[in-house]
Design a protein around this motif. Sequence first.
Motif, mmCIF file in Angstrom:
data_model
loop_
_atom_site.group_PDB
_atom_site.id
_atom_site.type_symbol
_atom_site.label_atom_id
_atom_site.label_comp_id
_atom_site.label_asym_id
_atom_site.label_seq_id
_atom_site.Cartn_x
_atom_site.Cartn_y
_atom_site.Cartn_z
ATOM 1 N N ARG A 1 10.823 -17.561 3.734
ATOM 2 C CA ARG A 1 10.606 -19.120 4.559
ATOM 3 C C ARG A 1 10.241 -18.763 5.370
ATOM 4 N NH1 ARG A 1 13.692 -24.298 1.710
ATOM 5 N NH2 ARG A 1 12.871 -24.863 -0.319
ATOM 6 N N GLY A 2 11.802 -18.272 5.936
ATOM 7 C CA GLY A 2 11.254 -17.853 6.797
ATOM 8 C C GLY A 2 10.529 -16.883 7.641
ATOM 9 N N PHE A 3 10.148 -16.541 7.499
ATOM 10 C CA PHE A 3 8.451 -15.887 7.623
ATOM 11 C C PHE A 3 7.199 -16.848 7.433
ATOM 12 C CE2 PHE A 3 4.115 -14.031 5.714
ATOM 13 C CZ PHE A 3 3.805 -12.932 7.055
ATOM 14 N N CYS A 4 6.857 -17.559 6.875
ATOM 15 C CA CYS A 4 6.408 -18.186 6.874
ATOM 16 C C CYS A 4 6.889 -19.452 7.829
ATOM 17 C CB CYS A 4 6.023 -18.977 5.756
ATOM 18 S SG CYS A 4 5.493 -18.842 4.193
ATOM 19 N N ALA A 5 7.762 -20.240 8.371
ATOM 20 C CA ALA A 5 8.252 -20.876 9.716
ATOM 21 C C ALA A 5 8.018 -19.428 10.603
ATOM 22 C CB ALA A 5 9.505 -21.024 9.350
ATOM 23 N N PHE A 6 7.563 -18.328 10.685
ATOM 24 C CA PHE A 6 7.808 -17.524 12.148
ATOM 25 C C PHE A 6 6.363 -17.600 11.720
ATOM 26 C CE2 PHE A 6 7.126 -13.321 14.442
ATOM 27 C CZ PHE A 6 7.628 -13.318 14.720
#
Length: 732
Positions: free
Chosen positions: A127-132
């Motif tokens: 999730r953090g990668f996509c939000a990044f």
Amino acid sequence: MPAAGGGRAGSGPLRQRGTRRLQGAPPASALSPRPPAGWRAALGLVTLLSFASRFHRLPEPPHVCWDETHFGKMGSYYINRTFFFDVHPPLGKMLIGLAGYLSGYDGTFPFQKPGDRYEQHNYMGMRGFCAFLGSFLVPFAYLTVLELSKSLPAALLTAFILIFDTGCITLSQYILLDPILMFFLMGAVLSMVKCNSCADRPFSASWWLWLSLTGVNLAGAMGVKFVGLFVVLLVGLNTIYDLWDLLGDLNLSLVMFGKHFLARVLCLILLPLTLYMAMFAVHFAVLNKSGPGDGFFSSAFQSQLIGNNLHNVSIPEHLAYGSVVTMKNLRMAGGYLHSHWHLYPEGVGARQQQVTAYLHKDLNNLWIIKKHDSNTDLSDSSSPVEFVRHGDIIRLEHKETSRNLHSHQHEAPLTRKHFQVTGYGINGTGDSNDFWRIEVVGRRTGKLIKVLRSKIRLMHVATGCILGSTGKTLPKWGWEQVEVTCTPYVKETPNSLWNFEDHINPKLPNISLDVLKPSFAEILLESHMVMIRGNSGLKPKDNEVTSKPWHWPINYQGLRFSGVNETDYRVYLLGNPVVWWLNLFTIGLYLLIAISTAVALKRGVQLTSEHKELSRVVLCGGGQVALGWLLHYLPFFMMGRVLYFHHYFPAMLFSSMLTGITWDTLLKFFSQFLSPSTKARRVYGVGILALILLIMYSFYLFHPLSYGMIGPMASDPSSPMAGLRWMDSWEF
């Protein structure tokens, strides 16, 4: 609004060009407007706000939401090196899997359905990668508009539109391909615009950098989803105009023009193609274990997958009577010839056993080859081996149900003028409609039939029709498997060609399947054919909300990401209404402004230098962004596949940039009629500020759509969202 008329450089409809440096001309810095003061501080501010809005409450909800069930599962497949099939190219899923692997996720969570809790599994890395990546959309759009308009307020307005859009936030906070796709898309647009600004210093380090980055981002966009083709088309049109403009420059030699042409071929064609093929090379190298995607691909491809029943095995080479076989249709993703105990329903041909094509390995794919005029048990080791030959008349008995492959002149379930194919008979005893002549493409009568390598067709003896897979998906009574028919049109197409894949006959010697290993080019071509067919055959899941392209710009209907009832943690994908309706209104407004500007220019209206600059921004900067919106929206009206609301978001990025450019230009134009200049600046500033505050207030009202709602639905007067259901089609 009047348009600029000064000179060829900068007058093109596709992009803003700088003036080329000629001998004795002043340096480029003297020709190109400098960036507005304070642009770096503003960039830092909007980037900070973008990251804060995307990472706020990112762990919530701690369960699978919407299409995380697909793309999270595919990330797990990469970690486990298990082969699967998807309708999109592999880059996005590979990056999700890599993010999960690097953040400590072990690939064991099943991602079975929305609502499943993650428990102890580490999902935050993905999730953090996509939000990044989703957070970078704002600074990319800011820099693009700043480059096109040279206006800091226009860039800030665009940035605030995207920062405070509930739809963009929601789409960036989950394990999805969309933020990855839009990252590369906006990266390609920004790189293209930056490269255009270096037109007055071609072959400089910055020119090569931005041209190369354009190619890299094009490969990235195409590698995530096929809709990346739209930004490829945008860059392609820009490049064609650029080269046409260069060809008309009489100060440029043909040798230098050839260098420009080759530079673009290298960076915008060869570089993206190389990177794109490299993605697939990595994809096939990583996914080397048998998995749920095997059946979509050819037998030769499957023989490379560890754990597949064709991997490193030896099977009998030539077909014989008594052999147990599976038959695979040669149409891409055509499936295996399959039957099961279920009958065709009333009103669908004869009420006999269903015969279909099934894309997965299954015991119901097994058939026994028998002589048409004998029911002798040929599995007896004492009976002599008798090979099947080209031109023989055979009978295929379904191993699990002991019914024969059968056809008659009843109409097929879906395809008109084709005959129905059924399973018929008891324990192999049927009638003359069970007889089929086996023919090998390009062989003479009497030749043996090779497993895997011989392309065969089955001709029904009684009617003369050919057994085939139409590729059409049957309704639920057919378990949504693929229709098999007998076509009276005798022509050689992949639909009517088959090969024998599995082959079990203990009385025959075996050969190795290593000779079937396909080349990388063959695998690449096959994978694209399978993806294209899969895309065209997509159907909505049960209770899933689909939409039509005309719904999208008006924010007609959203998508439930999480929860349905009052007690659920609900997330609803819907754009900020003020943002989306402002964008829609601006598209029409821009059209009027652009037409009036072009007419004024054509009529030779005398313009001040300020109006010339505003006209250039409208026609060049705004025109390029408007073209991007058209290319990312209009093609969906011609698509036959199922469509969803989130397909509009790439186009929404362009409409948001167009809003920033249009309103900034319009307010500047009207404020120039006011005097003194301080009053004009005040009116201009108040106008921009009012739009930003309106967008922020709308976000304040609707932010629970992105960050989660618990409690009564909006239709309940006691709900915190009561009164905000402005359209009956909204379901939050």
